[in-house]
Design a protein around this motif. Structure first.
Motif, PDB file in Angstrom:
ATOM      1  N   ASP A 153       0.536  -1.079  -0.269  1.00  0.00           N
ATOM      2  CA  ASP A 153       0.114  -0.456  -0.135  1.00  0.00           C
ATOM      3  C   ASP A 153       1.110   1.160  -0.049  1.00  0.00           C
ATOM      4  O   ASP A 153       2.055   1.399   0.896  1.00  0.00           O
ATOM      5  N   PRO A 154       0.740   2.039  -1.139  1.00  0.00           N
ATOM      6  CA  PRO A 154       1.898   3.155  -1.304  1.00  0.00           C
ATOM      7  C   PRO A 154       1.588   4.155  -0.787  1.00  0.00           C
ATOM      8  O   PRO A 154       2.760   4.880   0.542  1.00  0.00           O
ATOM      9  N   ILE A 155      -0.187   4.470   0.641  1.00  0.00           N
ATOM     10  CA  ILE A 155      -0.309   5.279   1.820  1.00  0.00           C
ATOM     11  C   ILE A 155       0.609   5.166   3.012  1.00  0.00           C
ATOM     12  O   ILE A 155       1.422   5.967   3.648  1.00  0.00           O
ATOM     13  N   VAL A 156       0.578   4.205   3.367  1.00  0.00           N
ATOM     14  CA  VAL A 156       1.355   3.110   4.305  1.00  0.00           C
ATOM     15  C   VAL A 156       3.009   3.201   4.157  1.00  0.00           C
ATOM     16  O   VAL A 156       3.787   3.005   4.806  1.00  0.00           O
ATOM     17  N   HIS A 157       3.020   3.032   2.501  1.00  0.00           N
ATOM     18  CA  HIS A 157       4.871   2.296   2.426  1.00  0.00           C
ATOM     19  C   HIS A 157       5.819   4.138   2.442  1.00  0.00           C
ATOM     20  O   HIS A 157       6.730   3.876   2.693  1.00  0.00           O
ATOM     21  N   GLU A 158       5.192   4.705   2.663  1.00  0.00           N
ATOM     22  CA  GLU A 158       5.896   6.136   2.868  1.00  0.00           C
ATOM     23  C   GLU A 158       6.687   6.350   3.699  1.00  0.00           C
ATOM     24  O   GLU A 158       5.548   5.914   5.296  1.00  0.00           O
ATOM     25  N   PRO A 159       8.002   6.196   4.712  1.00  0.00           N
ATOM     26  CA  PRO A 159       8.375   6.238   6.062  1.00  0.00           C
ATOM     27  C   PRO A 159       7.613   7.310   6.782  1.00  0.00           C
ATOM     28  O   PRO A 159       7.225   6.679   7.946  1.00  0.00           O
ATOM     29  N   ALA A 160       7.502   8.331   6.441  1.00  0.00           N
ATOM     30  CA  ALA A 160       6.850   9.068   7.340  1.00  0.00           C
ATOM     31  C   ALA A 160       5.369   8.672   7.569  1.00  0.00           C
ATOM     32  O   ALA A 160       5.072   8.785   9.005  1.00  0.00           O
ATOM     33  N   ARG A 161       5.280   8.171   6.902  1.00  0.00           N
ATOM     34  CA  ARG A 161       3.254   7.993   7.328  1.00  0.00           C
ATOM     35  C   ARG A 161       3.326   6.295   8.073  1.00  0.00           C
ATOM     36  O   ARG A 161       2.489   6.223   8.889  1.00  0.00           O
ATOM     37  N   LEU A 162       4.500   5.746   7.863  1.00  0.00           N
ATOM     38  CA  LEU A 162       4.450   4.530   8.594  1.00  0.00           C
ATOM     39  C   LEU A 162       4.685   4.309  10.188  1.00  0.00           C
ATOM     40  O   LEU A 162       4.203   3.801  10.579  1.00  0.00           O
ATOM     41  N   HIS A 163       6.098   5.178  10.039  1.00  0.00           N
ATOM     42  CA  HIS A 163       5.923   5.912  11.399  1.00  0.00           C
ATOM     43  C   HIS A 163       5.126   6.829  12.231  1.00  0.00           C
ATOM     44  O   HIS A 163       3.857   6.102  12.977  1.00  0.00           O
ATOM     45  N   ILE A 164       3.577   7.064  11.704  1.00  0.00           N
ATOM     46  CA  ILE A 164       2.429   7.838  12.528  1.00  0.00           C
ATOM     47  C   ILE A 164       1.865   7.295  12.436  1.00  0.00           C
ATOM     48  O   ILE A 164       1.332   7.381  13.938  1.00  0.00           O
ATOM     49  N   LEU A 165       2.105   6.049  11.265  1.00  0.00           N
ATOM     50  CA  LEU A 165       0.543   4.614  11.571  1.00  0.00           C
ATOM     51  C   LEU A 165       1.675   3.665  13.177  1.00  0.00           C
ATOM     52  O   LEU A 165       0.144   3.227  13.894  1.00  0.00           O
ATOM     53  N   THR A 166       2.159   3.360  12.919  1.00  0.00           N
ATOM     54  CA  THR A 166       3.235   2.677  13.890  1.00  0.00           C
ATOM     55  C   THR A 166       2.995   3.340  15.217  1.00  0.00           C
ATOM     56  O   THR A 166       2.096   2.574  16.167  1.00  0.00           O
ATOM     57  N   LEU A 167       3.469   4.809  15.094  1.00  0.00           N
ATOM     58  CA  LEU A 167       2.666   5.741  17.091  1.00  0.00           C
ATOM     59  C   LEU A 167       1.089   5.444  16.815  1.00  0.00           C
ATOM     60  O   LEU A 167       1.300   5.198  18.618  1.00  0.00           O
ATOM     61  N   LEU A 168       0.722   5.929  15.502  1.00  0.00           N
ATOM     62  CA  LEU A 168      -0.602   5.114  16.242  1.00  0.00           C
ATOM     63  C   LEU A 168      -1.845   4.264  16.803  1.00  0.00           C
ATOM     64  O   LEU A 168      -2.326   4.117  17.480  1.00  0.00           O
ATOM     65  N   SER A 169      -0.485   3.280  16.154  1.00  0.00           N
ATOM     66  CA  SER A 169      -0.853   1.625  16.415  1.00  0.00           C
ATOM     67  C   SER A 169      -0.523   1.161  18.246  1.00  0.00           C
ATOM     68  O   SER A 169      -1.412   0.336  18.705  1.00  0.00           O
ATOM     69  N   VAL A 170      -0.111   2.210  18.858  1.00  0.00           N
ATOM     70  CA  VAL A 170       0.385   1.758  20.203  1.00  0.00           C
ATOM     71  C   VAL A 170      -0.139   3.025  20.819  1.00  0.00           C
ATOM     72  O   VAL A 170       0.529   2.956  22.567  1.00  0.00           O
ATOM     73  N   VAL A 171      -0.586   3.624  20.683  1.00  0.00           N
ATOM     74  CA  VAL A 171      -1.758   5.084  21.640  1.00  0.00           C
ATOM     75  C   VAL A 171      -3.097   4.826  21.745  1.00  0.00           C
ATOM     76  O   VAL A 171      -3.381   3.756  20.125  1.00  0.00           O
ATOM     77  N   GLU A 172      -4.009   5.162  22.139  1.00  0.00           N
ATOM     78  CA  GLU A 172      -5.058   5.342  22.073  1.00  0.00           C
ATOM     79  C   GLU A 172      -5.086   6.619  21.134  1.00  0.00           C
ATOM     80  O   GLU A 172      -6.237   6.846  20.570  1.00  0.00           O
TER      81      GLU A 172
END
Lengths: 101, 204
Positions: free
Chosen positions: A10-29
């Protein structure tokens, strides 16, 4: 020739900054704009742009809320975002398994 | 600084980040000190009021001190899990105290149940400090757990007057241990992070 499943990435997720944002959001509420900026090191403009793309894809939910009477833009990962992150992980794992030594 | 994308490592960093303002130590320290003082008066039931008003006060402090500097983060709600741990530890603490009282009663004439009360918070603190240490990866929470337990054992030794003499001594002791830590952490946090002038405009 070995066929690699690039279409599954998924190119939306693959971009490093967005991947970082999504990973961060996955561990918090939820987190606010300042917190993501500080954690990712992105500038205000960059972060806004990436969040807009993630929101347009339905991967994050953004809403203004008051935390102790102070307005915050709160960002949280959506169910679709969690699934997209899981799909991305599986796709990358599959992709890297197929890469020859 | 290079950031990890490993979710477990990232979760630890988020926890560590949320603990750097020292409010965890300060709130426990102040809460225990007030409780120790209240227990020495005839208004021991005020302890319940402290337990009720403490969380909103901590939230307000976070909103004033922490969020403007480092941003707002809402960590996953683990209150149910923590509640289960605390109930188990409470049961364990009661059993330990009862066993000790029975043992003590066999070797001594007097039944002095109250002097064993410091073991109750000492064991309960393990349920707070050790999970915090595991989640954040910060060694100081393991040190807090050891100090809390050792202090609990030490505080059952003296024969203090009053029902809650030993317990108050313990709570004051743990408070005097945590408060300086909290103050140092808070001062370091304030020095390290200055609130951006346009916090509210950042998210426009």
């Amino acid at each position: 020739m070995i066929e690699l499943p690039f279409d599954a990435i998924d190119p939306i997720v693959h971009e490093p900054a967005r991947l970082h944002i999504l990973t961060l959001l996955s561990v918090v509420e939820s987190v606010d704009f300042l917190y993501i900026m500080r954690q990712t090191g992105l500038t205000k403009g960059n972060l806004s742009s990436h969040l807009s793309k993630l929101e347009a894809a339905g991967y994050v939910e953004i809403k203004k809320e008051f935390v102790e009477k102070i307005p915050h833009t709160l960002v949280r990962i959506s169910d679709e975002g969690v699934k997209a992150l899981q799909r991305y992980r599986s796709a990358m794992t599959g992709l890297l398994q197929n890469v020859p030594d | 600084m290079e950031k990890s994308l490993d979710p477990q490592q990232l979760a630890r960093e988020v926890w560590r980040d949320s603990l750097q303002d020292g409010l965890y130590e300060l709130s426990i320290g102040v809460g225990m000190l007030i409780t120790a003082l209240v227990l020495q008066t005839s208004l021991a039931s005020l302890v319940i009021i402290i337990a009720i008003i403490a969380p909103p006060i901590i939230k307000k402090l976070k909103a004033r001190i922490t969020y403007p500097r480092t941003g707002y983060v809402n960590l996953p709600d683990e209150s149910k899990k923590l509640g289960r741990i605390m109930i188990l530890l409470l049961g364990f603490a009661v059993v330990v105290i009862l066993v000790l009282v029975v043992f003590w009663n066999k070797t001594n004439e007097k039944l002095v149940i109250y002097k064993w009360f410091p073991l109750l918070p000492a064991i309960l603190f393990q349920g707070g400090f050790i999970p915090t240490g595991i989640k954040s990866g910060l060694a100081r929470y393991y040190v807090y757990a050891v100090v809390a337990m050792v202090l609990g054992i030490v505080c059952v030794i003296p024969n203090l007057p009053g029902r809650f003499g030993n317990l108050s001594l313990y709570l004051a002791g743990i408070s005097l241990f945590l408060l300086p830590w909290g103050i140092i952490l808070l001062l370091r946090f304030i020095k390290k992070y200055t609130p951006p002038e346009d916090v509210e405009r950042q998210d426009d």
